[in-house]
Design a protein around this motif. Structure first.
Motif, short mmCIF file in Angstrom:
data_model
loop_
_atom_site.label_atom_id
_atom_site.label_comp_id
_atom_site.label_asym_id
_atom_site.label_seq_id
_atom_site.Cartn_x
_atom_site.Cartn_y
_atom_site.Cartn_z
N LYS A 100 39.35 -14.65 46.38
CA LYS A 100 38.39 -15.17 45.41
C LYS A 100 39.14 -15.63 44.16
O LYS A 100 40.32 -15.33 44.01
N GLU A 101 38.45 -16.36 43.31
CA GLU A 101 39.10 -16.81 42.07
C GLU A 101 39.27 -15.63 41.14
O GLU A 101 38.36 -14.81 41.00
N ARG A 102 40.44 -15.54 40.52
CA ARG A 102 40.67 -14.44 39.56
C ARG A 102 41.02 -15.04 38.21
O ARG A 102 41.65 -16.09 38.14
N ASN A 110 48.77 -15.78 41.68
CA ASN A 110 48.93 -14.96 42.89
C ASN A 110 47.92 -15.34 43.96
O ASN A 110 46.73 -15.44 43.71
N GLN A 111 48.43 -15.57 45.15
CA GLN A 111 47.60 -15.92 46.30
C GLN A 111 48.04 -15.06 47.47
O GLN A 111 49.16 -14.57 47.51
N PRO A 112 47.16 -14.90 48.45
CA PRO A 112 47.54 -14.03 49.57
C PRO A 112 48.39 -14.74 50.63
O PRO A 112 48.31 -14.38 51.81
#
Ligand SMILES: N[C@@H](CCC(=O)N[C@@H](CS)C(=O)NCC(=O)O)C(=O)O
Length: 375
Positions: A100-102, A110-112
């Motif tokens: 989701k957007e943080r 940071n992305q998964p």
């Protein structure tokens, strides 16, 4: 005196209305419960307040809840950093986690997933060693050791800033040096190899530089027992620091919603780690290498560098809010060692390498020769 009839004692006329009954069961009662549990826990256990509130409110629609809670309950929640109704509702994990957007710089970065996000190479200077880093605790380790190597061997190197807050770690050139997209990372151009040697992970950068450039073996000792001890402390630091830094204590201590059990878990472990160091440096464990002045005894090694940028710097900042919370002034051997390391000229220069924030006189975004520190 005749007993009052049931009609006098119970507001039957209200119960007769199905709408009133529904309102009472599904709205007024849960809201009253939520308010009561928030009031009961707010005064002495702010973290539990959210859990209690969340459990009591889970079934209520968010809008109903926020407007129905008293102004003081909402104020109390905001005072503890929530500022939004989601903190009250709690988090119910879905069956499968979704991205989701943080908010904030890191939330956006940071992305998964891993890999390059932008085609851009890394710069190269004239020296055999090219450091790509940023003056964070992990990045500083490399800068400090390279400056120590300069003081002993006059080894020169180029250092380039990788601005991790701007996403430089996700460029194709950097990802080729470190597929993990984290600083510090190093390229070593050697005569024997056509392609440069790539080194990533701060602990491995220290070990590689010690093995290849420290020909006198003073920063990693020759004696097998002491070498093993040095590597053990190095690995100890790399494994331990996430409890103190990024993934650990600081994150929970600075979190919007403070979760007591999380803060307890990490505070306890960080204090245990400080005690491990304090006992070792204070010579309380009876090992030949313990008792200072440095981690390995008389010799300043890469173990000191790795541990200092995390635990030493924290110990020297014992008056900060989290330093006070953790009681960091109560580890005298760590504090004395931290000051001893801080006094080394190479440690002072190394902290400036690839620094682009704070006091301007302390910044050195790029480093290409020892003379750069004088300008
Ligand atoms: N285990 C790694 C950790 C390195 C690390 O976490 N580096 C941080 C800065 S201290 C970083 O590059 N963060 C960028 C990001 O997470 O995107 C090491 O010791 O080198």
């Amino acid at each position: 005196k005749p007993l009052p009839t049931a009609t006098h004692r119970y507001p039957y006329h209200l119960c007769l209305s199905p709408i009133t009954m529904l309102t009472f069961t599904f709205l007024l009662l849960p809201v009253a419960r939520a308010r009561a549990s928030i009031r009961a826990t707010a005064s002495h256990r702010p973290a539990a307040m959210f859990t209690a509130g969340a459990a009591a409110c889970r079934r209520l629609p968010r809008k109903t809840l926020v407007t129905a809670l008293s102004r003081s309950s909402r104020r109390r929640m905001r005072a503890f950093g929530s500022g939004s109704a989601s903190a009250v509702e709690g988090y119910v994990p879905p069956k499968v986690w979704e991205n989701k957007e943080r908010p904030g710089v890191w939330g956006k970065l940071n992305q998964p997933y891993a890999g390059a996000r932008e085609e851009r190479g890394v710069p190269r200077g004239e020296h055999a060693l090219q450091l790509y880093s940023f003056a964070t605790p992990n990045g500083m380790k490399a800068g400090i050791f390279l400056e120590e190597l300069y003081d002993r061997y006059k080894t020169e190197y180029d250092a380039w800033p990788i601005k991790i807050s701007e996403g430089d770690q996700f460029t194709s050139g950097f990802v080729e040096v470190n597929p993990n997209s984290k600083i510090p990372a190093l390229l070593h151009y050697t005569e024997e190899n056509e392609e440069p040697v790539r080194v990533f992970e701060s602990g491995s950068v220290l070990l590689y530089l010690a093995d290849t450039l420290d020909t006198d073996q003073v920063f990693i000792l020759k004696d097998p027992k002491l070498r093993a001890e040095c590597i053990s402390w190095l690995f100890w630091q790399v494994g331990a620091a996430p409890y103190l830094g990024g993934g650990g204590f600081k994150n929970f201590f600075n979190a919007e919603v403070k979760i007591e059990s999380a803060i307890d878990k990490y505070a306890l472990e960080v204090k245990r780690q400080f005690d491990v160091l304090d006992r070792h440096l204070g010579g309380k464990d009876g090992d030949a290498t313990g008792g200072g002045p440095y981690i390995l005894g008389e010799q300043f090694t890469i173990a000191d560098i790795a541990i200092w940028t995390w635990y030493g710097l924290r110990a020297l900042d014992a008056k900060s809010a989290d330093g006070e919370f953790l009681g960091l002034a109560s580890y005298p051997s760590v504090t004395a060692w931290a000051q001893r390391v801080a006094d080394r000229p190479a440690v002072q220069r190394g902290q400036r390498v690839n620094k682009v924030w704070g006091n301007e006189a302390q910044q050195l975004p790029e480093r290409h020769s020892a003379a750069d520190f004088e300008s």
